[in-house]
Design a protein around this motif. Structure first.
Motif, PDB file in Angstrom:
ATOM      1  N   HIS A   1       0.690   6.636  -8.891  1.00 57.91           N
ATOM      2  CA  HIS A   1       0.403   5.952  -7.621  1.00 57.91           C
ATOM      3  C   HIS A   1      -0.857   6.529  -6.968  1.00 57.91           C
ATOM      4  O   HIS A   1      -0.966   6.582  -5.749  1.00 57.91           O
ATOM      5  N   GLU A   2      -1.804   6.943  -7.814  1.00 56.15           N
ATOM      6  CA  GLU A   2      -2.996   7.611  -7.305  1.00 56.15           C
ATOM      7  C   GLU A   2      -3.820   6.733  -6.363  1.00 56.15           C
ATOM      8  O   GLU A   2      -4.527   7.241  -5.487  1.00 56.15           O
ATOM      9  N   LYS A   3      -3.721   5.417  -6.517  1.00 57.61           N
ATOM     10  CA  LYS A   3      -4.480   4.527  -5.630  1.00 57.61           C
ATOM     11  C   LYS A   3      -4.011   4.631  -4.188  1.00 57.61           C
ATOM     12  O   LYS A   3      -4.720   4.232  -3.258  1.00 57.61           O
ATOM     13  N   ASP A   4      -2.813   5.205  -3.991  1.00 56.27           N
ATOM     14  CA  ASP A   4      -2.326   5.409  -2.624  1.00 56.27           C
ATOM     15  C   ASP A   4      -3.245   6.331  -1.821  1.00 56.27           C
ATOM     16  O   ASP A   4      -3.206   6.311  -0.585  1.00 56.27           O
ATOM     17  N   HIS A   5      -4.045   7.137  -2.505  1.00 58.52           N
ATOM     18  CA  HIS A   5      -5.018   7.944  -1.769  1.00 58.52           C
ATOM     19  C   HIS A   5      -5.992   7.041  -1.013  1.00 58.52           C
ATOM     20  O   HIS A   5      -6.406   7.365   0.113  1.00 58.52           O
ATOM     21  N   GLN A   6      -6.351   5.922  -1.612  1.00 61.14           N
ATOM     22  CA  GLN A   6      -7.252   4.984  -0.940  1.00 61.14           C
ATOM     23  C   GLN A   6      -6.535   4.198   0.154  1.00 61.14           C
ATOM     24  O   GLN A   6      -7.018   4.128   1.289  1.00 61.14           O
ATOM     25  N   THR A   7      -5.388   3.618  -0.190  1.00 57.02           N
ATOM     26  CA  THR A   7      -4.719   2.751   0.775  1.00 57.02           C
ATOM     27  C   THR A   7      -4.175   3.541   1.963  1.00 57.02           C
ATOM     28  O   THR A   7      -4.179   3.040   3.095  1.00 57.02           O
TER      29      THR A   7
END
Length: 211
Positions: free
Chosen positions: A73-79
């Motif tokens: 879920h690394e994209k959660d850093h962006q969102t």
């Protein structure tokens, strides 16, 4: 000061919370599981980061984002960072301070090569580092938020003893007198709370290395 720490039960969040409390600040831990915070001197807001509202963060002088995305879920850093910036948009009293990554620091004087793009950067860390870099680049465009992004050194060591001594930089990876790019979580927390108190890097990124 009145400080909120998102992810206060995590490794960096715990150290920042302890440093802030030691200096006499009022601390609220924002966590998904209230039971993970055992210090009775700390107020707890049990809430998921993505459910936070502008009203939740309005009372604070500073909000520290120590969120850590889980594997896959690394994209959660962006969102997550975009969400925090959106709900703090236009709030001139509350600062947003981000526990960032080192991957977007530069290794050359010309500021053309970032740590993540060096040949020896481990593939296993690239999903996290690339998403943290993109989150930072998006934050850089925000003039409606009083943000500060704090990148650690290349080696970020959880259990290193607190020395209270460090050297600051901005966009380049720092190397200390021993030829190492390293900082412990406790010294990182010291530098973070120093920044909260002194406000030297408004709408800027900075970094620190152990001396």
């Amino acid at each position: 000061m009145n400080i909120a720490i998102i992810g206060a039960s995590g490794k960096s969040g715990q150290k920042i919370m302890a440093e802030a409390l030691q200096r006499g600040h009022t601390v609220t831990a924002i966590v998904r599981t209230a039971g993970k915070i055992t210090d009775k001197s700390v107020s707890v807001l049990e809430k998921d980061l993505f459910d936070l509202t502008a009203a939740d963060l309005a009372p604070f002088d500073a909000v520290v984002d120590a969120f850590s995305a889980s594997p896959g879920h690394e994209k959660d850093h962006q969102t997550s960072l975009a969400h925090l910036a959106d709900i703090l948009s236009g709030n001139q009293q509350t600062r947003l301070l981000v526990v960032g990554g080192a991957g977007s620091l530069y290794v050359d004087e010309q500021l053309t090569l970032q740590v993540i793009d060096t040949p020896d950067f481990p593939d296993a860390y690239k999903p996290t580092a690339s998403n943290m870099r993109d989150a930072y680049l998006a934050l850089k465009t925000r003039n409606d938020v009083n943000w500060t992004y704090f990148s650690p050194s290349a080696m970020f060591i959880p259990d290193a003893p607190r020395t209270g001594s460090y050297t600051l930089g901005k966009d380049r990876l720092l190397i200390n007198s021993a030829g190492e790019s390293t900082i412990g979580y406790a010294d990182y927390a010291t530098a973070m709370v120093d920044e909260i108190e002194q406000g030297q890097h408004i709408r800027q990124r900075f970094t620190a290395v152990a001396r």
